[in-house]
Design a protein around this motif. Sequence first.
Motif, mmCIF file in Angstrom:
data_model
loop_
_atom_site.group_PDB
_atom_site.id
_atom_site.type_symbol
_atom_site.label_atom_id
_atom_site.label_comp_id
_atom_site.label_asym_id
_atom_site.label_seq_id
_atom_site.Cartn_x
_atom_site.Cartn_y
_atom_site.Cartn_z
ATOM 1 N N ARG A 160 1.099 -1.019 0.184
ATOM 2 C CA ARG A 160 -0.132 -0.086 0.339
ATOM 3 C C ARG A 160 0.884 1.150 -0.029
ATOM 4 O O ARG A 160 0.452 1.837 -0.712
ATOM 5 C CB ARG A 160 -0.863 -0.127 1.557
ATOM 6 C CG ARG A 160 -2.452 0.950 1.163
ATOM 7 C CD ARG A 160 -2.982 1.071 2.222
ATOM 8 N NE ARG A 160 -3.947 -0.732 2.210
ATOM 9 C CZ ARG A 160 -4.997 -0.505 3.577
ATOM 10 N NH1 ARG A 160 -4.431 0.927 4.809
ATOM 11 N NH2 ARG A 160 -5.146 -1.072 2.947
ATOM 12 N N ASP A 376 -15.462 -4.647 -3.772
ATOM 13 C CA ASP A 376 -14.822 -5.007 -2.935
ATOM 14 C C ASP A 376 -13.892 -6.051 -3.704
ATOM 15 O O ASP A 376 -12.425 -6.554 -3.744
ATOM 16 C CB ASP A 376 -15.477 -6.067 -2.037
ATOM 17 C CG ASP A 376 -14.788 -7.593 -1.453
ATOM 18 O OD1 ASP A 376 -14.185 -6.543 -0.638
ATOM 19 O OD2 ASP A 376 -14.897 -8.392 -1.650
ATOM 20 N N GLU A 379 -11.370 -3.611 -5.051
ATOM 21 C CA GLU A 379 -10.009 -3.766 -3.710
ATOM 22 C C GLU A 379 -9.324 -4.910 -3.919
ATOM 23 O O GLU A 379 -8.043 -4.901 -3.038
ATOM 24 C CB GLU A 379 -11.110 -3.267 -2.417
ATOM 25 C CG GLU A 379 -10.977 -1.778 -2.567
ATOM 26 C CD GLU A 379 -11.609 -0.902 -1.331
ATOM 27 O OE1 GLU A 379 -11.204 -1.768 -0.441
ATOM 28 O OE2 GLU A 379 -11.584 0.379 -1.757
ATOM 29 N N HIS A 380 -10.025 -6.168 -3.774
ATOM 30 C CA HIS A 380 -9.079 -7.407 -3.261
ATOM 31 C C HIS A 380 -9.619 -7.745 -4.222
ATOM 32 O O HIS A 380 -10.220 -9.395 -3.563
ATOM 33 C CB HIS A 380 -10.068 -7.504 -1.906
ATOM 34 C CG HIS A 380 -9.861 -7.054 -0.834
ATOM 35 N ND1 HIS A 380 -8.742 -6.258 -0.243
ATOM 36 C CD2 HIS A 380 -10.719 -6.026 -0.365
ATOM 37 C CE1 HIS A 380 -9.020 -5.423 0.626
ATOM 38 N NE2 HIS A 380 -10.150 -4.978 1.068
ATOM 39 N N VAL B 209 -14.646 7.643 5.162
ATOM 40 C CA VAL B 209 -13.085 7.537 5.922
ATOM 41 C C VAL B 209 -13.163 8.379 6.872
ATOM 42 O O VAL B 209 -12.847 8.040 8.328
ATOM 43 C CB VAL B 209 -11.967 7.788 5.012
ATOM 44 C CG1 VAL B 209 -10.314 7.801 6.068
ATOM 45 C CG2 VAL B 209 -11.808 6.198 4.008
ATOM 46 N N THR B 408 -8.881 2.815 2.915
ATOM 47 C CA THR B 408 -8.760 1.815 1.961
ATOM 48 C C THR B 408 -8.099 1.964 0.657
ATOM 49 O O THR B 408 -7.842 3.202 0.164
ATOM 50 C CB THR B 408 -10.361 1.501 1.237
ATOM 51 O OG1 THR B 408 -10.594 2.592 0.893
ATOM 52 C CG2 THR B 408 -10.840 0.632 3.001
ATOM 53 N N THR B 409 -7.477 1.017 0.177
ATOM 54 C CA THR B 409 -6.543 1.062 -0.980
ATOM 55 C C THR B 409 -7.652 1.850 -1.892
ATOM 56 O O THR B 409 -7.207 2.214 -2.698
ATOM 57 C CB THR B 409 -6.483 -0.410 -1.712
ATOM 58 O OG1 THR B 409 -6.139 -1.362 -1.069
ATOM 59 C CG2 THR B 409 -5.856 -0.276 -2.906
ATOM 60 N N THR B 411 -9.573 3.899 -1.640
ATOM 61 C CA THR B 411 -10.227 5.959 -1.114
ATOM 62 C C THR B 411 -8.807 6.560 -1.958
ATOM 63 O O THR B 411 -8.274 7.208 -1.990
ATOM 64 C CB THR B 411 -10.033 5.897 0.219
ATOM 65 O OG1 THR B 411 -10.766 4.744 0.952
ATOM 66 C CG2 THR B 411 -10.992 6.738 0.587
#
Lengths: 574, 469
Positions: A160, A376, A379-380, B209, B408-409, B411
């Motif tokens: 990240r 989702d 993101e993953h 967030v 989060t990734t 965001t």
Amino acid sequence: MNAVSQLKGEVYKRSEVEPRNSWALAKTRSALAAVVVCFAACLGAVGAGTAAGQSSGVPAITAKPQHVTVIDGRDTTEIHWDTGNGSMGFVFVTGPERKPVLFATGAKGTQKVPWIRSGKYVFELYSDQDRRTLLASVVVFASAETEAASQGMLWRSRARWLLVLVLFVIVYFAVYLSSTGTLRTTFPTEPTTSPRPLHVRRNLLLGIAAFICLDGIIFHSGLYVSILAPDSYAGRLAVITRAEKQRVPSGLKEVLVLGDSRMAEGFSTTVADELGSAAGFKFVNLTEPASTVNSWYYMLREVDPAARRYSAIVVPYGIGYEPSTADPLRISMAAPLLRYGDCFNFASAFQRWSGRFRAFTACILRGSAYQSDVTDLLEHPIVRIRSVQREAERLHSRAVYKGRDYDLVGTSYDPTTGQVTFAPKLTEAQRAAVRKSLIQPSQSDMEYSLKLQRDWIPRILNRYSKSSTAIVLTPVPRGPFVDLPVFSMAYHSVLPSVITQRTTFSVPEQTFEFLEKPEYYFDAFHLNAKGRQRFTETLVSELVGRLRSADSKPHFNSGFQLAADRPLESNEAN
Amino acid sequence: MLFNSFQYWLFFLIVALLFYSIPFRAGKVLLLCASYVFYMWWDPRFIVLILTSTVVDYFLGIWLEVTSGRRKKLLLAVSLVVNLGILGFFKYYDFFAGSIAALLHISPSSVVLQVVLPVGVSFYTFASLSYTFDVYWGKMKAVRNLIDYALFIAFFPHLIAGPIIRARQFISQIPRWRRPAAIVVQSGIILVLSGLLKKMVFADRFAVVSDAYFKDPLAHPGWLAAWSGCLAFFMQVFFDFSGYTDIARGCAKLLGFEFPLNFARPFLSRNPPDLWQRWHITLSTWVRDYLFMPFSLGRKGRFVLYRNMLVVMILVGLWHGANWTFVVWGAYHGLLLIGYRLFDRATVGTAIDRVMKKRYFVPFSVGLMFAAFVLSAAFFRPKTLQTSGYVLSALFGFQHLTGEFLMTTGTIVLLFTSLFLAAAQERNQFIDRLALQPPRVQIPAYVLAFLVLELFPATGPVPFVYFQF
């Protein structure tokens, strides 16, 4: 200098800067310094206020950190408490599945807790040792993490930060390229003239049409449904429906069982098959928590398109409630099974206009029902792929599920006071589950549940009206606390007799009353492993006996139509 | 009736269809009625306030034009008393009464009235005041048509959360009104879509967030959590308000009216004055023209100027809300402006100045200004100064804790996408120029916009942040 430019920085030219006036500058600096000092003092006062707040009569207990990640079996947190008035305080801690124990005493203090393991710890500050006057409390959550998981987490965190770094570099160059050198003072707005004719309406309509087509290709074709998160409600419903659709017929007389969480916890296919196989019956379980009768209808349409695959279909009915706040869940759950033509029927099943609108939109633009799922996935993506690959495992664990192995013996509930007395053997988590299940649904939520059943069970009956498949209605045991106001309604008032008469047969209302005891339940609504065994045995014995006798009278429910329901039938034809 | 709700678009469609099917004279009345319906949808009681403000300023405007001397000043005072009285009572009474009560050790409950804040009161009051001032200073003639004036105050696209329109800008469009050209309609549609994307996709996602952090900052200690929360809040506020403005401007264009620009990529500001040229432009220009200028004209000395800057910025802070946190927020921005001016004067002609002018340094200036603005979220969002102090101490690492990275990734990607898009828009206005593109560009752009709106909005219509101001 122009006052405007002082504030806005417009047309600010260095050449126009007046010669430095040291006195003025010094004065300005001192004024600024004074303001800064005042500001800092203000913040200092704020900070002091924070610190002082705890000893100014306000009892407090805090934990730092409050969320602990346990890596090597245990970890540490620090508890700080203050009774606020200098009086003696007693800090008690309640660990997971443990009784409260005295942790520390004193008017105020700080103490490390080096023995935090996975679970929830409640630290409570009392003014007395008998725990009569609670002053403050704090909950420390500790989650266990394996070495591998912690490594994985570390890598994810590094990835990240790497992503942030790369994006920073990109943005640096983007800003560099976009900068003009001198400061901009004007900003152009939208164009007002066009060198050539524009076809605004045509382009917009084409855009909308292309969008609907693209949504259809991705979400209506089954392309996306195959990668829905298998842990989501929609994903689970899609997985079990797809598995059942692809299942090779057993050659036996198949009985399909539908239902929500009460049936999912109460009905065991393994037990049913053991009992029914001698009579030539095979049971198929399509029960799914949170599903409603309208989604059962769409599931049936999917798994049994010709309406003749099963010997019997068991449809549960009973007193329940459907909160309108769960509209988005119901929409996303049914979404994988919807078609363009379902718009009006599906939308009409919702209480509120917002729900109807969302449901209608979900039929046309299926993607709107998968918003969180798509996010989702993006993101993953790797987690999703792995999760989808474990579909067979999930189906297997679903098939071998035996139910929960604890009961509520010794637990009582007083609906008038709302007081629950728990059996000492129940853990905090189990108590929380019981408390959560002891909800007092509103009248409208209950009415809505009844309306759904009254509207959609006839649709299922209509669908099989010309089929040899027997539709069997079964009540579900209500719960261990039958004094709950929610159960004050009689079964026969759930479905009018005109509906029950149209079924092949209905399991009598009192059949499962013997199960409505704490020993068969793990919360206020769901049967435990023992209850599951007894419920399945009773249901199967009822079904097998009566289905055998029904075999001698084939097609006796065919053509049985009520005038009042004919409009529904015409809807089905559409 | 939120701009991001189905209700609003149904309302807009009906109004637009009716408006274009009748002559413009009747259309104006229709728009006025629709605007009142739109306002009453929030709370019908407060229509009285807007009507009072409209009628008083309409007649005062006419009298102001024909009078002079002391009487003229008296009329201006009446207008100020009525407008600022409404604003002051509904927005600030509880705040000041509570503060004074606290100072005098009186129970606040005995003086606080729990006054309900009428939606959009700060916006239409400023619009109305701009008219009175302009007529008073002779910058425009008094409006003789009550419908025109009422429409200027109540025109629904700007009524609730701006942009703050000046009478000169709006009323001059009425006699020249004609059906909007295709390019204007096209731009209007693009603005509406862009506004919806900003609000539903960007703002509402950053809100997740920022809400997580500011709901209980004490539960998320550490500098990383604080910076994530403040950054997300800054992005949320920008996209929320800028999205609202885009929709308002787009709707106005679709009805044949023009609203001024309110945001010009404030992410790319290089210094505090530049920021206020790009952020909430209609408010900062209003404050400049009707507050800062009148108070600064004829006064000499830098100290006076800086003092005025500080006072004006504190008032800008107070305009945002009746709370000490907003006062400090305004003061912070005032100090930033003054600090930058002093720094600029001190470094002019030096090596620092030369480096700062280099193109490669621009991204660093932008980053610094960005961080300074993000920092102000510590005052803007919390409800108490105590919480602000806590957030500030976390931001500066006084807690000696790293804390959670709340973003989060998704965001993070969204954040950098917005910065990248801002830079691209700054360079070649690609969004505005989309209206001129051929169908092979426009149609895929529409499809992409619809797809993003379909798949990525946060759940349910979330109210706009600036409605509370």
